[in-house]
Design an enzyme around this catalytic site. Sequence first.
Site, PDB file in Angstrom:
ATOM      1  NE  ARG A  78      -2.513  -4.326   4.339  1.00  0.00           N
ATOM      2  CZ  ARG A  78      -1.808  -3.675   3.344  1.00  0.00           C
ATOM      3  NH1 ARG A  78      -0.666  -3.426   3.656  1.00  0.00           N
ATOM      4  NH2 ARG A  78      -2.344  -3.700   2.150  1.00  0.00           N
ATOM      5  CG  HIS A 122      -0.373  -6.409  -2.238  1.00  0.00           C
ATOM      6  ND1 HIS A 122      -0.309  -5.529  -0.946  1.00  0.00           N
ATOM      7  CD2 HIS A 122       0.439  -5.574  -2.804  1.00  0.00           C
ATOM      8  CE1 HIS A 122       0.319  -4.833  -1.044  1.00  0.00           C
ATOM      9  NE2 HIS A 122       0.974  -4.518  -2.067  1.00  0.00           N
ATOM     10  CD  GLU A 167      -0.511   1.139  -2.270  1.00  0.00           C
ATOM     11  OE1 GLU A 167       0.032   1.102  -3.343  1.00  0.00           O
ATOM     12  OE2 GLU A 167      -0.030   1.678  -1.403  1.00  0.00           O
ATOM     13  CG  ASN A 294      -0.956   1.581   2.190  1.00  0.00           C
ATOM     14  OD1 ASN A 294      -1.474   1.100   3.346  1.00  0.00           O
ATOM     15  ND2 ASN A 294      -0.892   0.734   1.025  1.00  0.00           N
ATOM     16  CE1 TYR A 296       5.823   2.988   1.858  1.00  0.00           C
ATOM     17  CE2 TYR A 296       3.457   3.029   0.875  1.00  0.00           C
ATOM     18  CZ  TYR A 296       4.587   2.261   1.404  1.00  0.00           C
ATOM     19  OH  TYR A 296       4.500   0.955   1.948  1.00  0.00           O
ATOM     20  CD  GLU A 354       1.654  -1.193   1.850  1.00  0.00           C
ATOM     21  OE1 GLU A 354       2.288  -0.302   1.050  1.00  0.00           O
ATOM     22  OE2 GLU A 354       0.840  -2.067   1.485  1.00  0.00           O
TER      23      GLU A 354
END
Length: 452
Positions: A78, A122, A167, A294, A296, A354
């Site tokens: 990606r 991005h 995002e 994603n 985190y 991610e």
Amino acid sequence: MRKFLAFPKEFVWGCASSAYQVEGAWNEDSKGPSIWDTFVHAPGHVVNGETGDVALDHYHRYKEDVALMKELGMDAYRFSVAWTRVLPAGTGTINQAGLDFYDRLVDELLKHKIEPYLCLFHWDLPQALQDKGGWPNRDTAYAFAEYARVVTERLSDRVKVWMTHNEPWVAAMAGYFGGEHAPGIKDVSAGIKALHHLLLSHGLAAEAIRASAIQPVKVGITLNLNPVHAASQSKKDRDAASRMDTILNRTTLDPLLKGTSPIQQFAIGKLLSRSLIKPGDLEKIRTLDLLGVNYYARAVVKHDPKFPVVAASQIHPEGNEYSGMWEIYPEGIYELLTRIWKDYQPNCDIMITENGVPVPDGLDFDGRVRDERRIRYLRNHIAQVHRAMDEGVPVKGYFHWSLMDNFEWALGYGQRFGLVYVDFKTQKRTVKDSGIWFANVIKENGFTSNGK
Ligand code: FCB
């Protein structure tokens, strides 16, 4: 009990990156300036004044980097396209040399049987469009759809998976409200407007991609999502957690998956939404073949009237490990996936696009990088993805952030996320122990859990 966690045969294992963080060649081959070029060249924005001018020099070394992906056995990669390579001024004149680069990259990936997952945005908005107001200006959404069409016309004979945004929440909030990212604006209404136009542009681009694609394609988006926990069981903290959840998660999930917008729950959102959200916008936004998640960190929050809009702030609970950027909380990826499935029942593919951890890695005496902490992180997080799948969430793939250490935005080169170590002076790449571990997971399509 230790046991082998097997993944479905067609599960996609990949890694992710983004143009500005790896490519370098910031002004080569007629590329136009983006807001990140402007931002890093002004003092005080990035740790140590570092920039992505050279980054990993991936623009010139992409063959070596694709060979590394091949060596690790990646099914998919990606990456993002830099808008200003393709349309240096954001709209208008097309720069063939910029498109040629992505053409070569896609061919190189396919030559090695690595599926390209192409992301159109991005965060590197053309500076020329920022000069006209950037994402808070509705016209930018239409410019994005034009850009999407140009790239689709060139690459959709080979690229089957198209992600519009990475995002959008971060692009809007860190760029226009918090100001810690480009273009560095600190204005809450600019942030709210930017987010709506980013989402609208997803819908407009999806239309443009489907209309101009040469073969059937999937159109998706990648969201940063955080499970939210209340700091205590008090009503105040629970209400704060619910507001934070709306801000962090529902502002993107609701429009994309339900066709509704929750921003009217907040006074400022209510005020803005009348002129901001035009009739038909929400129907346009609600279109997805693939939801990229994603993950985190979680957010643990308490009631805190000092903070604008949400009246909530984050606390950092004891008991878990922390990285240079976040608390490490593997269960969060399971909580997110099961929550999305239960609350939204998305009628599209779901993938982790991610997940990763910054570790202050370095070469050991023998040239190896023993990043045990990343291996532990991966093992624990991927086990939680498996747990969600066991409970019925049809996750189709996992992309690690990132293949290589790279330019971590305002934090510069200090935060290393790669499966591959990069010496930024010599550009030498060295596969870390975690890279070898991950390659083995791909090969065996699973791994033995540590029993927790
Ligand atoms: C995500 C971004 C990605 C990278 C990781 C660490 O929010 O999408 O570019 O910076 O965080």
